[in-house]
Design an enzyme around this catalytic site. Structure first.
Site, mmCIF file in Angstrom:
data_model
loop_
_atom_site.group_PDB
_atom_site.id
_atom_site.type_symbol
_atom_site.label_atom_id
_atom_site.label_comp_id
_atom_site.label_asym_id
_atom_site.label_seq_id
_atom_site.Cartn_x
_atom_site.Cartn_y
_atom_site.Cartn_z
ATOM 1 N N CYS A 52 41.844 20.521 14.926
ATOM 2 C CA CYS A 52 40.432 20.743 15.242
ATOM 3 C C CYS A 52 40.100 22.222 15.114
ATOM 4 O O CYS A 52 40.799 23.074 15.686
ATOM 5 C CB CYS A 52 40.148 20.252 16.658
ATOM 6 S SG CYS A 52 38.491 20.663 17.242
ATOM 7 N N TYR A 59 -3.783 1.448 8.590
ATOM 8 C CA TYR A 59 -2.853 0.515 7.948
ATOM 9 C C TYR A 59 -2.501 -0.688 8.813
ATOM 10 O O TYR A 59 -1.829 -1.613 8.342
ATOM 11 C CB TYR A 59 -1.574 1.237 7.510
ATOM 12 C CG TYR A 59 -0.839 1.994 8.593
ATOM 13 C CD1 TYR A 59 -0.720 3.373 8.530
ATOM 14 C CD2 TYR A 59 -0.254 1.342 9.671
ATOM 15 C CE1 TYR A 59 -0.039 4.095 9.495
ATOM 16 C CE2 TYR A 59 0.435 2.035 10.642
ATOM 17 C CZ TYR A 59 0.535 3.412 10.553
ATOM 18 O OH TYR A 59 1.219 4.115 11.521
ATOM 19 N N CYS A 73 38.272 19.609 24.386
ATOM 20 C CA CYS A 73 37.716 20.319 23.226
ATOM 21 C C CYS A 73 36.342 20.827 23.602
ATOM 22 O O CYS A 73 35.451 20.046 23.960
ATOM 23 C CB CYS A 73 37.626 19.375 22.031
ATOM 24 S SG CYS A 73 36.793 20.086 20.599
ATOM 25 N N CYS A 87 39.369 23.425 19.061
ATOM 26 C CA CYS A 87 40.367 23.443 20.146
ATOM 27 C C CYS A 87 41.805 23.395 19.672
ATOM 28 O O CYS A 87 42.734 23.574 20.467
ATOM 29 C CB CYS A 87 40.106 22.289 21.113
ATOM 30 S SG CYS A 87 40.523 20.657 20.435
ATOM 31 N N CYS A 130 38.709 14.561 16.372
ATOM 32 C CA CYS A 130 39.562 15.407 17.191
ATOM 33 C C CYS A 130 39.970 14.606 18.417
ATOM 34 O O CYS A 130 39.123 13.987 19.076
ATOM 35 C CB CYS A 130 38.806 16.668 17.602
ATOM 36 S SG CYS A 130 39.542 17.559 18.979
ATOM 37 N N GLU A 141 0.835 -1.189 0.000
ATOM 38 C CA GLU A 141 0.000 0.000 0.000
ATOM 39 C C GLU A 141 0.876 1.248 0.000
ATOM 40 O O GLU A 141 2.049 1.191 0.383
ATOM 41 C CB GLU A 141 -0.928 0.012 1.214
ATOM 42 C CG GLU A 141 -0.238 -0.027 2.543
ATOM 43 C CD GLU A 141 -1.245 -0.148 3.697
ATOM 44 O OE1 GLU A 141 -0.989 -0.953 4.589
ATOM 45 O OE2 GLU A 141 -2.250 0.569 3.679
ATOM 46 N N LYS A 151 2.604 4.681 1.110
ATOM 47 C CA LYS A 151 3.034 5.230 2.397
ATOM 48 C C LYS A 151 2.619 6.702 2.426
ATOM 49 O O LYS A 151 3.272 7.549 1.814
ATOM 50 C CB LYS A 151 4.542 5.084 2.579
ATOM 51 C CG LYS A 151 5.039 5.528 3.947
ATOM 52 C CD LYS A 151 6.529 5.260 4.081
ATOM 53 C CE LYS A 151 7.021 5.638 5.469
ATOM 54 N NZ LYS A 151 6.864 7.085 5.749
#
Length: 784
Positions: A411, A228, A447, A414, A441, A116, A118
Site C-alpha cells: 500500500c 418533459y 491504513c 501504510c 490494501c 425527445e 435530453k
C-alpha cells in the site's frame, strides 16, 4: 375606481400573456417588439396608478423581489428520480428486451416510445395550484431540493398563470432550465467586455444563473424552460399517454420540445437517435443525448421503478467529446474500502467544456486491456459527459521510451500488503470463485488512507452530519493518532481539539457540540455512515424501513436480506459479512456504548409481515434442479421444513411431476449437514423477524396510528431536526409532504413559520406546535 380601468388591465394582461406564449413557447411572434413594448408600458402605468389591482400573476411581476439570504429546502412529494443510461445500440435494445420480459403479452416491436432530446441544463419542478405558479424547486438529491420560486418567475417562457382551462387543482410540472447557445455566447461576450470571468459551458451558466440569491440577476440571464414530465397531479387528470400529456401541457402554455416524436420499438428509437445525432450540431441548444419513455402511462405504472430510476425510461447518451493528450504518470490512490485504484495524470487538455488533467483507469485489468504505458499519447473521453476516462492508446505516436504501469506490492500509504479480491458467484450448483478486478490494501483502519476516507464518509452531511470536521481536521486527528475509528470521535474533548492547528475556543466548542448532537440520527443515516460496501443511501433506507431495527439488520442472514426490495444476493452478502466482521461489530458496539442512538422505525415493514411462504423458503435454499414450481410441489407435499429435512428418496419419488434432477439435487442437499443447519437457521430467523408464513396468523397486521394521513412541517423546530420529525411521523404511518393543500391532515409549525402556516389556517387545517408534536409522538412510543 373606474370599472373600465380594471377591464383594460385584464385585457392587457391577456394580450401580453398571449404574445409571450407565441414568442417564447411557439416561436411565432405576431406583433413587432415596439408594439409589445407599448402594451407593456401601458399595463405598467395603469398598475402603478392603481396598485390595489396588481396581482402576482401579472406580467409586470416577474421581477421585483428583493435578494434573499439563502434557499429554503423543498421536499418533493414524488421523488425526482434519475434515469439509467445507454451508451450503445446494444444497451438500448437490452432495455427494450427487459421491458418485454416484464410485459409478457406486449409486442415490443410495436410498443410506442415518446422520444425527445435530453437538454443539458438543470432539472426543476414547478407547482401550479388552481392554475397559478406557487413554487419552483431544484431537483436536489431527488428527494429534497431548493426553493427557487423567485428566480423561476423571472424566466419569460414559464407561465405565471396557466392558459386555457381544465387544469388539475394541483399540477406539478417537471422540466429543464437551460441556456440557448446564442444567449450563452452573448452572455460571455458581455462578460469579456467587462473584463469579468466567463462561463465554461451553457449548463454551468444556466445552473449558476438559476441559483442567484438576487432574482434581478437571474432575470438578466437568457434562460429558457422546457417541460418533459409531470409529478403530483391532484383534482384533475391528464391523458393516458406521455406524449399526449405533454401536448396538453403545451395547450396550457408550457413549452415542450418541438423535436419530440413517438416511435415504435427499439429500431424506431435507434432511427430517431441517428437522425438527432446528425441534427445535434445545428440545434440552438446543447443536448447530451436522448430520452426514450414508454408512452403508455398505464404500462409505466406496471413497469414501476428500481431504487433510483424508472424501468420504463432510459437516457441514450451521445458519444462524448474526445481529445488526445499525453499520459505523464500513473499514481495509486487508496479508498475507504481499501481499493487501490490507478489514476492517470495527464497533460492538461480541454474536453467537453472543461480542462482535464486526471482520468480514471479503473483497475489493472483495464490498464492491461488498453496496453497503456506511462509516456503514451492517449485518447481521453468524458464518459457520459461527466467522468474523464482513457479510451484508447495512440500507438503510432510511441517513441519506445514509454514505461509499463506496475501495481505496487505494498500500500502506498501504510505499507501493508495489497491483495487481489476474489469474486464469489453463488447459485444452486454451489459457489464459484474467480479473480476480481480490484486490488485492496489489507491494512483496514490501520491504513491512514482508509481510516481518513471512512471518517470523511462517516461525518458527511448525508451520513452523521457532523459539521466542522472537514478533510483537513480529520487529517490532523488521524495523523496525531487521536482517532482510530469512528467511535473515537465521540471521545474527543474540547481540550484535545485546542491542541490542533487552527482550533480556537469557539470552533472547538462547536465541533464538540456537533459531535454530541449527532448521537441522535435516523437509522438509515447511521447505516449509510458505516460505509458498508455497495450500500448507498437508497439501500440504507430500504434496510431501515424494511427491518425497522439495527438489531435485525445486524443479525439478518444474506438469504433473508434478498427478500427486501432491490437487494440482490451479492449486496446481501456484503451487508452480512460487514455486520459479522469482528472489527466492525466492535465499532458498532462502541458507538452504541457511547450513546449514539439511531432512531428506529421499530416495526418490521407491514408488507413483509408474514410475507414469506414455505415455497419461497425452499426456493431460496438453492437446491439444484428445484425452481419455483418444484418448490411449490415440495411445500404442498411436506408442509413443514422439519418434514422436508426428514424426506427420503422414496417420499420424493412419490411426488407427481417432481423430476429426477430435482430429486437428486435435494437428496444431495439433505446429506449436507451444514446446509440443513442453514435452512433451520433461516426459518428460525423468519419466525423471529415476523416474516414467516405463520406470523400472519400469530401477529395480525395492525394499521399504524397515522396511516393515510398527510402532515406538513414548517418553521424551525428546537428539540427535533426536520429529518428527525419526518422520520418519526413516517414511522407512525404518515406521509410527510412539502406543501399544504386541502388534503393535508395536520401542520406542525415551529418558529418563523410562514406561508404554509397561513395557508393551513386559511383552509382550517389542524395546526400543532412542537410541544404538541412531542406529546403526540410520546403517546405513540416515538419520544425523544
Amino acid at each position: 375606481m373606474n370599472t373600465s380601468v380594471s377591464e383594460r388591465i385584464l385585457a392587457l394582461r391577456e394580450q401580453i400573456d398571449s404574445h409571450n406564449h407565441r414568442y417564447y413557447v411557439l416561436d411565432e411572434p405576431s406583433i413587432p417588439d415596439a408594439e409589445y413594448d407599448r402594451l407593456f408600458r401601458e399595463l405598467k402605468a395603469l398598475e402603478e396608478a392603481h396598485p390595489e389591482l396588481v396581482t402576482s400573476d401579472s406580467p409586470t411581476q416577474r421581477v421585483g423581489a428583493k435578494p434573499i439570504g439563502g434557499f429554503a429546502e423543498v421536499s418533493h412529494e414524488l421523488p425526482m428520480l434519475s434515469l439509467d443510461n445507454a451508451f450503445s445500440a446494444e444497451e438500448l435494445r437490452a432495455f427494450v428486451k427487459r421491458i418485454g420480459d416484464r410485459l409478457k403479452d406486449v409486442d415490443t416491436t410495436r410498443l410506442t416510445f415518446a422520444c425527445e432530446p435530453k437538454l443539458d441544463g438543470l432539472a426543476i419542478s414547478l407547482l401550479y395550484e388552481n392554475g397559478l405558479l406557487v413554487r419552483g424547486a431544484t431537483r436536489g438529491d431527488g428527494y429534497t431540493g431548493e426553493d427557487i420560486t423567485l428566480n423561476v418567475r423571472t424566466i419569460a417562457n414559464i407561465p405565471l398563470k396557466l392558459m386555457g382551462s381544465g387544469w388539475p387543482q394541483r399540477l406539478e410540472v417537471r422540466g429543464e432550465v437551460y441556456m440557448p447557445k446564442a444567449g450563452f455566447e452573448a452572455l460571455n461576450e458581455d462578460a469579456r467586455a467587462r473584463d469579468e470571468k466567463t462561463f465554461v459551458n451553457p449548463r454551468n451558466a444556466a445552473a449558476g444563473s438559476l441559483r442567484q440569491l438576487d432574482p434581478s440577476i437571474t432575470a438578466k440571464r437568457p434562460l429558457e424552460f422546457c417541460c418533459y414530465s409531470t409529478g403530483v397531479v391532484e383534482g384533475g387528470s391528464l391523458p393516458d399517454s406521455h406524449s399526449e400529456s405533454l401536448k396538453q401541457l403545451r395547450e396550457w402554455g408550457l413549452k415542450i420540445n418541438p423535436e419530440m416524436r413517438v416511435v415504435e420499438g427499439a429500431e424506431g428509437c435507434l432511427e430517431y437517435y441517428r437522425q438527432m445525432e446528425q441534427k445535434r450540431g445545428s440545434l440552438p441548444y446543447d443536448i447530451d443525448g436522448l430520452v426514450f419513455k414508454v408512452d403508455d402511462r398505464g404500462l409505466q405504472q406496471l413497469l414501476g421503478f428500481v431504487a433510483r430510476a424508472p424501468r420504463w425510461a432510459i437516457a441514450h447518451k451521445f458519444p462524448a467529446q474526445e481529445e488526445i493528450t499525453r499520459l505523464n504518470d500513473v499514481e495509486f490512490q487508496v479508498g475507504r474500502t481499501g481499493a487501490v485504484t490507478p489514476v492517470a495524470r495527464l497533460e492538461p487538455v480541454f474536453v467537453g467544456g472543461v480542462t482535464v488533467s486526471n482520468a480514471t483507469l479503473h483497475n489493472m485489468d483495464e490498464i492491461a486491456r488498453l496496453d497503456v504505458r506511462i509516456g503514451d499519447y492517449v485518447m481521453v473521453r468524458r464518459a457520459g459527459d461527466v467522468i474523464p476516462q482513457i479510451v484508447k492508446v495512440v500507438t503510432e505516436k510511441r517513441s519506445g521510451d514509454e514505461r509499463p504501469v506496475e501495481l505496487p506490492d505494498h500500500c502506498p500509504v501504510c505499507g501493508s500488503e495489497v491483495e487481489r479480491t476474489q469474486l464469489v458467484k453463488r447459485g444452486k450448483s454451489g459457489q464459484q470463485v474467480s479473480q476480481g478486478a480490484i486490488y485492496r490494501c489489507v491494512g483496514r483502519l490501520a491504513c491512514q488512507a482508509q481510516l481518513k476516507q471512512a471518517l470523511i464518509h462517516f461525518v458527511s452531511r448525508k451520513a452523521m452530519d457532523i459539521d466542522g470536521l472537514g478533510e483537513k481536521n480529520i487529517d490532523q486527528l488521524v495523523e496525531r493518532e487521536m482517532v482510530a475509528s469512528p467511535a473515537d470521535l465521540y471521545r474527543l474533548t474540547k481540550a484535545q481539539l485546542l491542541r490542533l492547528e487552527g482550533f480556537a475556543e469557539l470552533s472547538s466548542e462547536n465541533i464538540v457540540t456537533a459531535i454530541d448532537q449527532s448521537r441522535t440520527v435516523t437509522l438509515d443515516k447511521f447505516i449509510y455512515a458505516l460505509g458498508i460496501p455497495e450500500v448507498g443511501e437508497e439501500t440504507a433506507r430500504v434496510l431501515s424501513n424494511s427491518l425497522g431495527t439495527l438489531e435485525r439488520i445486524r443479525k439478518a442472514l444474506p438469504e433473508l436480506l434478498t427478500w427486501l426490495p432491490d437487494i440482490g444476493l451479492e449486496v446481501a452478502h456484503e451487508i452480512h459479512n460487514f455486520m459479522q466482521d469482528e472489527h466492525n461489530a466492535s465499532v458498532i458496539n462502541a458507538l452504541l456504548e457511547l450513546n449514539v442512538k439511531p432512531i428506529e422505525p421499530g416495526e418490521l415493514a407491514a408488507q413483509l409481515q408474514g410475507s414469506v411462504t414455505f415455497a419461497d423458503l425452499i426456493d431460496k435454499l438453492n437446491i439444484a434442479g428445484v425452481a419455483k414450481t418444484g418448490a411449490t410441489l415440495l411445500a404442498d407435499q411436506f408442509q413443514t421444513l422439519e418434514a422436508l429435512l426428514n424426506a427420503d428418496e422414496a417420499a420424493l419419488s412419490a411426488i407427481p411431476r417432481f423430476g429426477s434432477r430435482a430429486r437428486n439435487g435435494l437428496l444431495e442437499r439433505l446429506a449436507d449437514q451444514l446446509w440443513c443447519e442453514r435452512a433451520i437457521a433461516l426459518e428460525q430467523q423468519l419466525r423471529d423477524f415476523g416474516m414467516h408464513w405463520e406470523s400472519a396468523v400469530e401477529r395480525p397486521k395492525q394499521s399504524l396510528p397515522l396511516e393515510g394521513e398527510t402532515w406538513v412541517l414548517t418553521g424551525t423546530l428546537e428539540q427535533l431536526t426536520r429529518d428527525d420529525a419526518k422520520a418519526k411521523l413516517q414511522a407512525l404511518g404518515a406521509k410527510v409532504a412539502g406543501s399544504v393543500s386541502a388534503k393535508t391532515t395536520a401542520v406542525v409549525a415551529g418558529e418563523k413559520a410562514g406561508s404554509k402556516l397561513a395557508k393551513a389556517e386559511q383552509l382550517g387545517i389542524r395546526v400543532l406546535n412542537e410541544a404538541q408534536l412531542l406529546e403526540l409522538l410520546a403517546s405513540e412510543g416515538q419520544a425523544l
